[in-house]
Write an enzyme that holds these catalytic residues in place. Sequence first.
Site, mmCIF file in Angstrom:
data_model
loop_
_atom_site.group_PDB
_atom_site.id
_atom_site.type_symbol
_atom_site.label_atom_id
_atom_site.label_comp_id
_atom_site.label_asym_id
_atom_site.label_seq_id
_atom_site.Cartn_x
_atom_site.Cartn_y
_atom_site.Cartn_z
ATOM 1 C CG HIS A 1 0.873 1.410 12.389
ATOM 2 N ND1 HIS A 1 1.387 2.764 12.808
ATOM 3 C CD2 HIS A 1 1.461 0.981 11.461
ATOM 4 C CE1 HIS A 1 2.394 2.760 11.829
ATOM 5 N NE2 HIS A 1 2.246 2.005 10.930
ATOM 6 C CG HIS B 1 -0.276 0.339 2.464
ATOM 7 N ND1 HIS B 1 0.194 -0.925 3.267
ATOM 8 C CD2 HIS B 1 0.276 1.398 3.249
ATOM 9 C CE1 HIS B 1 0.920 -0.434 4.279
ATOM 10 N NE2 HIS B 1 0.770 0.680 4.272
ATOM 11 C CD GLU C 1 4.401 0.114 7.225
ATOM 12 O OE1 GLU C 1 3.208 0.190 6.410
ATOM 13 O OE2 GLU C 1 3.741 0.069 8.319
ATOM 14 C CE1 TYR D 1 5.394 3.866 7.598
ATOM 15 C CE2 TYR D 1 5.336 3.199 10.022
ATOM 16 C CZ TYR D 1 4.909 3.354 8.733
ATOM 17 O OH TYR D 1 3.538 3.176 8.631
ATOM 18 C CG HIS E 1 4.445 4.700 3.988
ATOM 19 N ND1 HIS E 1 3.705 5.352 5.053
ATOM 20 C CD2 HIS E 1 3.989 3.564 3.989
ATOM 21 C CE1 HIS E 1 2.850 4.395 5.355
ATOM 22 N NE2 HIS E 1 2.870 3.305 4.742
ATOM 23 C CG HIS F 1 -3.832 0.379 5.394
ATOM 24 N ND1 HIS F 1 -3.121 -0.936 5.668
ATOM 25 C CD2 HIS F 1 -2.648 1.066 5.491
ATOM 26 C CE1 HIS F 1 -2.017 -0.669 6.051
ATOM 27 N NE2 HIS F 1 -1.685 0.605 5.787
#
Lengths: 307, 89
Positions: A246, A153, A265, A255, A214, A199
Site C-alpha cells: 500500500h 485492524h 488481510e 488480501y 476486512h 492505523h
Amino acid sequence: MALQGVLRPGFVQIRILDMEESLVHYRDRLGLDFVGKSEDGRVYLKAYDEFDRHSIILRETDEAGMDVMGFKVSDDSLLDDYARRLSDLGAEVSAVEAGEQPGVGRRVRFLSPTGHQFDLYADMELSDNGPMTENPDLWREEPHGMGALRFDHCLLYGVDIDGTAKLFTEALDFSISEYAAAPDDTKIAVFLTCSNKAHDIALVRHTEDAKFHHCSFLLDNWNDVGHAADILTRYDMSVDIGPTRHGITRGQTIYFFDPSGNRNEVFAGGYHYYPDNPTRTWTADQAGKAIFYYERALNDRFMGVVT
Amino acid sequence: MPVFDDRGEGVLRAMERAGRAEIPVGCRNGGCGACKVLVLNGKYRLGKISRLHITKFEEQEGYALACRLYPETDIEVRPVGSLLHRAPG
C-alpha cells in the site's frame, strides 16, 4: 507510561456461514489458536503473540459480515467518561454486561454514523497460552499456517465516514494519520490511529452502511507475506489481490476471503506514527498508487466487494 | 458457449478457469453477492450463501450466487450482480 486511553483493537466478532470451514480457515490457514466455544455456539480464537484470552470471535449465522469490533482501554475508570463523550456527540451508547463474552469485563457499546457497532472494554482475562514473560522464547510452540502474530485492524465501509471519524477523534482521542480526498475535498478514505501504528481502524466512503471490508492480521516480514501467498495457492483459497504494497501506511500485504466471503488481510511493515506527526494526504488522481503502490491502479473487486 | 464444471467446483470457478468474465468475481465464497445470477433453466444445487443477497423467496424464483451454484444438469444463467453496486432486492 505515555500510551493511555484507547490502547488498540482487541477483538472482532465476525459472522460466518459454516463453523467447520471457518475453523479450518482461521485456525489452520491463518494460524490462530483455538481458545474455546461458548454455549451459544460462538468460537473464540487468538493469535500466538497476543496476551489476552481471545481476539477473534466467529458467530455462525446465515449472513456474512461484522457484528462488532472491540477496542481495549487502559483502565475501567475511563469507560464512563468515553460513554459520556460519545453520547454528547450524538452516538447511541449502551452497556454490555461483563461475561457476555467469556473472560471479558463490562463493555461500553456505541453505534457509529456508518452503522457499525463498536465496544470499549478494559478487562479481559490473560490467556494461559499467551507469549512467555520470563526469559521468554519467541513462542511457546512454533507458529503454524501463515503465522499471524496478532489481530491488527479493520477497514469498514459506510456513507458518513466523516461522522464516524469524528467520534473516534473527538470522543476517543484517535488521530487521523492519513486520508484520501476527492477534488472537492470530500474524504473518500480515512485512516485513524490510537497508537504508534499507522492505523488501528480505516473507513472508506460507500453507498451502503454497516459494511465490512476486512480484518487484518500482522505478520513478521515480507517473506512471511510470501509464505501466506504460498498457502493461499496450495489450498486453492480465494485471493483478492497481492502480494503487493500500500502507498497509504506502506504496508506489504495480501488480501483474501474467508469461506463466508469476509475479506482478510495479512500484512507486514508500515511506518510508525506519533501524535505530533502531520497528516499524510492523497489526491484522487493518485488513488491507484495510494491503495496499490506497485500496480498503481485500483481494482474493482477490492473497492466494491464487502460483506 | 458452454463452460464445463467438471470438477464440481461451482459455476463461478469453472468460468474463471475457462477465462470467461461474464459473471463478476467477488469473494467466491457466498458472502458478497457480486456473482448473483438468475438461473433460466436446468437443475442445480445451491450451497451456503449470505441471505443478504439471496432471500429464500429469491432462491425459489431461481436466483443464485454462481460461486455456490452446483449444476446437476446443463444450466443457463443470466448475470444480475455487480462488483460495485449490489443488485436491488
